[in-house]
Design a protein around this motif. Sequence first.
Motif, PDB file in Angstrom:
ATOM      1  N   GLY A 180       1.448  11.528   5.778  1.00 60.03           N
ATOM      2  CA  GLY A 180       1.146  11.807   4.386  1.00 60.03           C
ATOM      3  C   GLY A 180       0.923  10.595   3.516  1.00 60.03           C
ATOM      4  O   GLY A 180       0.647  10.732   2.316  1.00 60.03           O
ATOM      5  N   MET A 181       0.980   9.387   4.090  1.00 56.68           N
ATOM      6  CA  MET A 181       0.833   8.181   3.292  1.00 56.68           C
ATOM      7  C   MET A 181      -0.636   7.791   3.161  1.00 56.68           C
ATOM      8  O   MET A 181      -1.476   8.115   4.007  1.00 56.68           O
ATOM      9  CB  MET A 181       1.614   7.029   3.926  1.00 56.68           C
ATOM     10  CG  MET A 181       3.102   7.285   4.047  1.00 56.68           C
ATOM     11  SD  MET A 181       3.993   5.798   4.530  1.00 56.68           S
ATOM     12  CE  MET A 181       3.718   4.745   3.116  1.00 56.68           C
ATOM     13  N   ASN A 182      -0.932   7.083   2.084  1.00 55.89           N
ATOM     14  CA  ASN A 182      -2.288   6.617   1.847  1.00 55.89           C
ATOM     15  C   ASN A 182      -2.798   5.827   3.045  1.00 55.89           C
ATOM     16  O   ASN A 182      -2.050   5.117   3.715  1.00 55.89           O
ATOM     17  CB  ASN A 182      -2.316   5.746   0.583  1.00 55.89           C
ATOM     18  CG  ASN A 182      -3.723   5.402   0.148  1.00 55.89           C
ATOM     19  OD1 ASN A 182      -4.405   4.598   0.770  1.00 55.89           O
ATOM     20  ND2 ASN A 182      -4.157   6.012  -0.937  1.00 55.89           N
ATOM     21  N   LYS A 183      -4.086   5.934   3.296  1.00 55.77           N
ATOM     22  CA  LYS A 183      -4.691   5.289   4.463  1.00 55.77           C
ATOM     23  C   LYS A 183      -4.557   3.771   4.454  1.00 55.77           C
ATOM     24  O   LYS A 183      -4.701   3.125   5.496  1.00 55.77           O
ATOM     25  CB  LYS A 183      -6.165   5.667   4.558  1.00 55.77           C
ATOM     26  CG  LYS A 183      -6.959   5.418   3.294  1.00 55.77           C
ATOM     27  CD  LYS A 183      -8.365   5.980   3.411  1.00 55.77           C
ATOM     28  CE  LYS A 183      -9.161   5.806   2.117  1.00 55.77           C
ATOM     29  NZ  LYS A 183      -8.647   6.670   1.038  1.00 55.77           N
ATOM     30  N   ARG A 184      -4.272   3.191   3.301  1.00 55.95           N
ATOM     31  CA  ARG A 184      -4.136   1.742   3.230  1.00 55.95           C
ATOM     32  C   ARG A 184      -2.885   1.247   3.957  1.00 55.95           C
ATOM     33  O   ARG A 184      -2.759   0.052   4.245  1.00 55.95           O
ATOM     34  CB  ARG A 184      -4.105   1.281   1.773  1.00 55.95           C
ATOM     35  CG  ARG A 184      -2.854   1.686   1.011  1.00 55.95           C
ATOM     36  CD  ARG A 184      -2.774   1.035  -0.380  1.00 55.95           C
ATOM     37  NE  ARG A 184      -2.787  -0.406  -0.276  1.00 55.95           N
ATOM     38  CZ  ARG A 184      -3.720  -1.183  -0.829  1.00 55.95           C
ATOM     39  NH1 ARG A 184      -4.700  -0.638  -1.522  1.00 55.95           N
ATOM     40  NH2 ARG A 184      -3.665  -2.487  -0.690  1.00 55.95           N
ATOM     41  N   TYR A 185      -1.935   2.124   4.255  1.00 53.47           N
ATOM     42  CA  TYR A 185      -0.659   1.703   4.816  1.00 53.47           C
ATOM     43  C   TYR A 185      -0.630   1.716   6.347  1.00 53.47           C
ATOM     44  O   TYR A 185       0.445   1.685   6.940  1.00 53.47           O
ATOM     45  CB  TYR A 185       0.467   2.578   4.264  1.00 53.47           C
ATOM     46  CG  TYR A 185       0.721   2.365   2.793  1.00 53.47           C
ATOM     47  CD1 TYR A 185       1.307   1.193   2.335  1.00 53.47           C
ATOM     48  CD2 TYR A 185       0.361   3.326   1.860  1.00 53.47           C
ATOM     49  CE1 TYR A 185       1.532   0.986   0.978  1.00 53.47           C
ATOM     50  CE2 TYR A 185       0.585   3.140   0.507  1.00 53.47           C
ATOM     51  CZ  TYR A 185       1.165   1.969   0.065  1.00 53.47           C
ATOM     52  OH  TYR A 185       1.384   1.768  -1.271  1.00 53.47           O
ATOM     53  N   ASN A 186      -1.776   1.771   7.009  1.00 54.10           N
ATOM     54  CA  ASN A 186      -1.801   1.662   8.459  1.00 54.10           C
ATOM     55  C   ASN A 186      -2.895   0.700   8.885  1.00 54.10           C
ATOM     56  O   ASN A 186      -3.766   0.332   8.091  1.00 54.10           O
ATOM     57  CB  ASN A 186      -1.985   3.043   9.115  1.00 54.10           C
ATOM     58  CG  ASN A 186      -3.241   3.747   8.649  1.00 54.10           C
ATOM     59  OD1 ASN A 186      -4.340   3.285   8.887  1.00 54.10           O
ATOM     60  ND2 ASN A 186      -3.082   4.884   7.981  1.00 54.10           N
ATOM     61  N   TYR A 187      -2.854   0.278  10.148  1.00 62.34           N
ATOM     62  CA  TYR A 187      -3.906  -0.602  10.652  1.00 62.34           C
ATOM     63  C   TYR A 187      -4.445  -0.076  11.975  1.00 62.34           C
ATOM     64  O   TYR A 187      -3.881   0.829  12.592  1.00 62.34           O
ATOM     65  CB  TYR A 187      -3.444  -2.054  10.781  1.00 62.34           C
ATOM     66  CG  TYR A 187      -2.229  -2.336  11.646  1.00 62.34           C
ATOM     67  CD1 TYR A 187      -2.146  -1.901  12.970  1.00 62.34           C
ATOM     68  CD2 TYR A 187      -1.176  -3.106  11.167  1.00 62.34           C
ATOM     69  CE1 TYR A 187      -1.061  -2.204  13.771  1.00 62.34           C
ATOM     70  CE2 TYR A 187      -0.077  -3.418  11.949  1.00 62.34           C
ATOM     71  CZ  TYR A 187      -0.027  -2.963  13.251  1.00 62.34           C
ATOM     72  OH  TYR A 187       1.051  -3.268  14.041  1.00 62.34           O
ATOM     73  N   THR A 188      -5.571  -0.683  12.391  1.00 63.51           N
ATOM     74  CA  THR A 188      -6.281  -0.236  13.589  1.00 63.51           C
ATOM     75  C   THR A 188      -6.431  -1.395  14.560  1.00 63.51           C
ATOM     76  O   THR A 188      -6.804  -2.510  14.166  1.00 63.51           O
ATOM     77  CB  THR A 188      -7.669   0.320  13.219  1.00 63.51           C
ATOM     78  OG1 THR A 188      -7.511   1.394  12.289  1.00 63.51           O
ATOM     79  CG2 THR A 188      -8.387   0.835  14.460  1.00 63.51           C
TER      80      THR A 188
END
Length: 727
Positions: A180-188
Amino acid sequence: MKEFIFLNLRGLLVGFLFTINGWTYASVLTGYVVDESNEPLVGATVILKETNLAAITGLDGSFQIRNIPAGTYTVEVRYIGYSAFKEEISIGDGRLALQVILELDMNQIGEVVITGNAIRGSESQARMIERNALNTMNVVSARSIELSPDVTVAEIIQRISGLSVERNSSGEAQHAIVRGMNKRYNYTLVNGIKIPSPDDRNRYVPLDIFPAQLMERLEVSKSLTAEMEGDAIGGGMNMVMKRAPDQFEFNGDFQLGYSQINLERGFWQYDRSVVDKRSPQQRFGSDYSAEIEDFSTANLVTENVTPIPDFLGSFTIGDRLLDSRLGVMFGASFQNTHRGANSDWYDVTLGRTGSQRVALDDFQERESSTLQQRYAGHLRVDYQLGNNNNLDLYIGRYQFNSFLSREITETTVDGRNFDPENGNLLFKNQLRTRSTFQTISTASLQGSHHLSPALKTHWSAAYSLAENERPDNASFTIIRELRNFENIPGLVDRRNTRRWENHSDRDISLYLNFSYKPAIINERTEIRFGGLFRDRERESYFNRYTFDPVPLTQQMGIDWNTLDEVTFRVNNPRGNTSDPLNFDSYEQIGAAYLMGLLYVSNMEVSFGIRGEKTVQGYFSKVPLEGFRPRAEQDYFDLLPSAGIKYSLNNKTAIRASYYRAINRPGFFEIVDYVLLQDEDFNEAGNPNLKRAIGDNFDLRFEHFPRANEQILVGLFYKNINDPIETV
């Protein structure tokens, strides 16, 4: 009528399904394919030798073949790494059930990579990775991907527990939302290495650029350990790309289809050939004053057509050579799809009359048509230098082209001219066309070496380049009025625009990791340490020209009928390359970590500390008064982590973890700028924007009834200081 045609090629098997009037078959062959431990084998091939009938086993190992004429047949079942099964069966009218048990063939699989007893790319391997992981993780296997209808990595994401997707304007999955967190808080990551984003503003990577068929598995980490990069408060996604098989293998997947909306309303397209990737300023020099003849109007003329069928195709081919020491895998993918969407957009104001009530200012009815083209190719080569050394080379290029045509009807509801009951209102007709070219190119060389029985090292060197080009983003607006239910001839609006945006993000990364087993407590005790260095540079180019009609009162149907009959003037002949959005930015990251692993009885304990030093800044190419021409941020973070896994039995465990992580501002976000958008909102940067720091707690119950099954129940808590949000 909606028609679909599918052709799938798996290995050397070509399957055709025919329905022929006048033939009636009542017999059905069903069954399951399992291994010697009674675990389902996903993706096994089941063939009736004397016919053209075949099936592929599903996630539970089941298969079904219908419409079989009565008779005697030879059933053949094949699965990589297992001995082929053959049996003669007799089928009459009705249903026949078959249970097939395949045995491992060690002569066939040779140096097959096995995790536990799981063959690479299988469901059982995915579950084994989840069970053995030090952190909270979910894995999607290649077998699951092959059997699903998903064609991009973004579509796969939505099948993972705790994850959802953010969709683009065409309704397609694009970005991952972790817990549920904004997409900015993960990496690829690709093969464990972080890649830059082609997004013109943000760090997060659009996952719809990656075709699903080129992946061996997708790993989603919902918690971090000290050896993982620390800027993922939400989590990280690692795309492990296909590597060489243990024997020659060719896989293909080809599909044709149609979108229902394009049959109902048609598809709007424009002439893409006239779109120049360079602005007049780029073509003729910074001192050039553009003239109206430098801008084509052909890309603002749309045509409604019935598009060709959508096409999706991919293949991989690989083998092992030189006595299996050299492995080579090549893959390619192409997708050509037509997407249509109808949507509404509402613009509201708070407290317009002094109250805190929300009032509607205007609303838009949008009709969009988007041609999407995806190209991908990758090469993966691994070489074994004896028993203690291995090299792995990966080269990949992924490209996504998008061509959008959008027609907008915007109706103003705030004002005395809005009286729909009596047929009076003001509205605008706007046409926007946008061509977007995004690419991610990455190359990495990795090595694994056993320096001694107790000491191992793994290193990586990677170069990546992400690019985004959006040339000649054009808009044309007509002001319309309905008066007493009569259409008044429209006027050409002022400040029509043409925009050019180019962005590139270059990343050079070096990783060095060590693993040492000191034989303290027991032989499984392990100490890991290492670090990384990353150097990134980003270039941003922005130029916008605005146009007014001359004279201002050019009425549609009276003064002009087609767009090329409208006369314009260029308000800013040199564009606005002095805009703060023309900047270069940079980032250097140095990191080091130390972590320990202890295994005592039924308990696994991991703990560690990671330090990351960040230097991030920008400088404007053309400094402007009132804006900061350059700024730099320099900070250091200590990121502790710890985890405990307690095994209740060999199929059930409880794990708990804690980790601290950060979220760095995007390059675009710290630039001092104010942008009055051609779209629907304005925006500004903040050079003083701080990084976000999050403390994360996880608790998960895990139960794996069978090798390809899982029951997961989890809880998590996150405390984020200085979260970065758009306001």
